[in-house]
Each structure stands twice: as structure tokens, then as C-alpha cells.
Design an enzyme around this catalytic site. Structure first.
Site: not given
Ligand SMILES: *[C@@H]1O[C@H](CO)[C@@H](O)[C@H](O)[C@H]1NC(C)=O
Ligand SMILES: *[C@@H]1O[C@H](CO)[C@@H](O)[C@H](O)[C@H]1NC(C)=O
Ligand SMILES: *[C@@H]1O[C@H](CO)[C@@H](O)[C@H](O)[C@H]1NC(C)=O
Ligand SMILES: *[C@@H]1O[C@H](CO)[C@@H](O)[C@H](O)[C@H]1NC(C)=O
Length: 346
Positions: A103, A316, A319
């Protein structure tokens, strides 16, 4: 006489400085520097980028601060060419670019698509930027090596890389893998790791990573023609779950609004970086490392926190918001391509 001598000296100094400066500009390390604020950033507004995935669109998801959008990476000893999307499109007209990885590759791919989309607007199509004859695609493969369903369960095959068949025929390949090698428990993807004929439940993750990456490196050495295809390795992207890494006890990336000052990160490099460097150094193909680890470590403010996927993802710190840090990765990728630092120009 004294006057002439003085002039001669300043001339000599000027020549010397020029020599040092020019010399430096060739040997420049784009990857050591600091973040400086710059109002000309961000490079694009995600509300004008139809390809943006919700999980990276922090402003849309309600992130209240926007200072993090306004930083530019400044190398310590030189400058790098500013991203010129027109030029990029011209160079890659009719060519095929492929990101392969997890990702974080998705993050960098989306960033590049938005950076290019800003230059040339296209009708939304399933193959972005198709109209210009440039294709920028992504293949999600967390490990590069094969993960196969067998009778015993999912088997991660450290010596097998059938996956590589899908990576043939591109002009530019950008690989990244690491984060999924560390996952345990429910999000671990394999039941067994296979090496040769041997199946094991688990092994030291850095050792497994090195073996898998070595299989990948041999694939590149025997399948990529470097006169046609340029290959880059997208360096290890850091996380900010543990404030002790930057001397801020019990903090995470949550609520961080500013980068760290300076060029060094208190915790140093994650050990996977050394594995990547060792494997790349052993290859016969020269694969430049897009060495973005330290510069990204300084950006504890760059993550989605609870503003990724509409807050559904919790906190998160792995990312990156877009616009944001991956734009700089792509600016540096472009800079390496156009300055030809160690790669034949396109
Ligand atoms: C992006 O564009 C939207 C809509 O025009 C605007 O409301 C928003 O302030 C812009 N964001 C930035 C960071 O400039
Ligand atoms: C970093 O530098 C900026 C600008 O010079 C300053 O406002 C900020 O307080 C500094 N942050 C730290 C943690 O030293
Ligand atoms: C790199 O090559 C050296 C010397 O041949 C060897 O000792 C080392 O194990 C190799 N490392 C990797 C990661 O293949
Ligand atoms: C340039 O390439 C050579 C091998 O082709 C390598 O030894 C050297 O480390 C590279 N330099 C940089 C700065 O990547």
C-alpha cells in the site's frame, strides 16, 4: 603589485569555489536535507484529482490543520530540479511505468497520478492518462515472491517468483516491499514459509526479507534489460507509532502538525534499510535506491491518523496523506531521472 596579487588571489579562489561547487553538484546527495516551509506547496489539490483514494484524502476526511501541506524538501548541499510534469509527460510519452509493492506503492502511485493529472486533465478513464500514451500502473504484491494457496494453507515461497511474469515489458519499474514482512497475528498473510523443500511456521523476519529480496534481485538481474528498462527501489517508508523514536514520550503521529527540524532522526534507520542496501549492492543491474527513509522519518506530521478512510482505520501512522510526503518521493524520482545521477538518461 599588491593590488594585482590580491586580484589574482580572488580569481584563484573563485575558480576553486566554482570547482568545489560544480564538483558538489554532481556528487550531491538529494536525500540528506531539511524540510522548509514553502507556500507554493502543495503541488496539487486532491479535490481536483479524480483518481484519489479516500484513504489518503486527509483534507476531505476533515483533517483540521493544513500546515503539513506546505513543506518542501531541501537537500543540504545542492538543489534538485523542480518537478516539471510537462517534461515528465514528454519523456514518458508512449511509455509504460509500473509500481510493484504494497500500500505504500499505492500511496506513491496515487501521488504521481495526481501530480501528472494536474498538468494534463483527462476524462476519467479506467487507465489513467491513457490518452497521452503514458501508462502509470500499479500491481499490488506485498512480498514480490509467491504466496500460494496449498493443502497446508497459504505458503510464502522465498525461492519462487512466478509473479515476475507480470512485470515484463515496462520502461520504468519502481519496487517496494517491507511492511508486510513484519505483520503477525490476524493480518499475517501466510501459514508457512517455504525455502527449498523445507516448510517452517516462522523465521526471523529480517532473514526472511533478505531471502525474498535476494530472489527478487536475481529475477531483475536475469529478466530486465537495463538499456530498455530502468529499475528503482522505493526505500523503506517509516511509521510513527512510537514517539520515543523522536524523543517525545507517549506520543504517536496523532495531532502532530510539524516536521522535525534538522536532518537526523533520533531513532536512526530501521534495520530493514541495511538489508535493502546489501541486496541492491550485490546486484549486477544497477538499481538506484530512492532513499526516502530519513526524509520521511522527519515527517511525523504527514500521516492520516484518524483522517484516513473517514476515520475507519483508527490511528494510521503508516500511510501518508495526499497531497504530502509521497509527492516528494516522486519529485526525487523525477530528479534522479532527469539529472541522470547514475542512470542513462531517457
Ligand atoms: C482545494 O480546493 C477546494 C475546492 O476548490 C478548496 O475548498 C480547498 O480549500 C482547496 N484546498 C487547498 C489545500 O488548497
Ligand atoms: C523548528 O523550527 C521552527 C522554525 O524555525 C520553529 O518554529 C519550531 O519551534 C522548531 N521546532 C522545534 C521542535 O524545535
Ligand atoms: C552479497 O555478496 C557477498 C559476497 O559475495 C555475500 O557474502 C553476501 O551474503 C551477499 N549478500 C546478499 C544479501 O546476497
Ligand atoms: C553509481 O553506480 C555505481 C555502479 O554502476 C555504484 O557503484 C555507485 O555506488 C553508484 N553511485 C550512486 C550515488 O548511486
Amino acid at each position: 603589485m599588491g593590488f594585482l596579487f590580491k586580484n589574482f588571489c580572488s580569481l584563484a579562489y573563485a575558480i576553486l569555489f566554482q570547482f568545489l561547487f560544480l564538483h558538489k553538484s554532481y556528487a550531491c546527495d538529494f536525500f540528506s536535507g531539511t524540510w522548509v516551509s514553502d507556500d507554493t506547496y502543495p503541488l496539487y489539490n486532491t479535490s481536483n484529482c479524480p483518481f484519489i483514494s479516500e484513504e489518503f484524502d486527509c483534507q476531505k476526511n476533515g483533517r483540521p490543520d493544513n500546515l503539513y501541506l506546505k513543506y518542501r524538501w531541501k537537500p543540504n548541499d545542492c538543489t534538485f530540479p523542480r518537478f516539471d510534469g510537462q517534461d515528465f509527460l514528454r519523456r514518458y510519452k508512449g511509455k509504460k511505468i509500473l509500481f510493484v509493492g504494497d500500500s505504500l506503492s499505492f500511496n506513491q502511485w496515487q501521488s504521481l497520478i495526481c501530480m501528472l493529472h494536474k498538468i494534463k486533465k483527462y476524462l476519467m478513464s479506467l487507465i489513467p492518462l491513457q490518452d497521452y500514451g503514458i501508462s502509470v500502473t500499479l500491481i499490488r504484491k506485498q512480498y514480490f515472491v509467491d504466496l500460494v494457496k496449498e493443502n497446508v494453507g497459504m505458503v510464502l515461497k522465498l525461492d519462487s517468483i512466478e509473479n515476475g511474469k507480470e512485470w515484463i515489458g515496462y520502461d520504468l519499474l519502481i519496487f517496494n516491499s517491507w511492511h508486510w514482512w513484519t505483520h503477525k497475528g490476524k493480518i499475517q498473510k501466510w501459514d508457512y514459509i517455504q525455502e527449498g523443500d523445507k516448510l517452517v511456521k516462522d523465521m526471523d523476519r529480517l532473514v526472511a526479507y533478505k531471502k525474498g529480496l535476494t530472489t527478487w534481485s536475481k529475477w531483475v538481474d536475469s529478466n530486465v534489460n537495463p538499456t530498455i528498462t530502468k529499475v528503482f527501489f522505493q526505500g523503506i517508508s517509516p511509521t510513527h507509532f512510537n514517539g520515543e523514536d523522536w524523543n517525545e514520550k507517549s506520543a504517536t503521529c496523532e495531532g502532530q502538525t510539524q516536521p522535525l527540524n534538522g536532518s537526523t532522526y533520533p531513532a536512526g534507520l530501521p534495520p530493514a534499510v541495511a538489508v535493502v542496501k546489501e541486496v541492491l549492492a550485490n546486484m549486477t543491474t544497477h538499481v538506484p535506491l530512492l532513499d526516502i527513509t530519513t526524509l520521511s522519518q522527519l515527517r511525523k506530521d504527514g500521516h492520516p491518523t484518524s483522517y484516513g478512510s473517514d476515520g475507519k482505520e483508527g490511528n494510521d501512522c503508516s500511510h501518508w496523506c495526499l497531497a504530502g510526503v509521497p509527492d516528494t518521493w516522486n519529485e526525487l524520482l523525477y530528479a534522479l531521472l532527469v539529472t541522470g545521477q547514475n542512470i542513462t538518461s531517457i
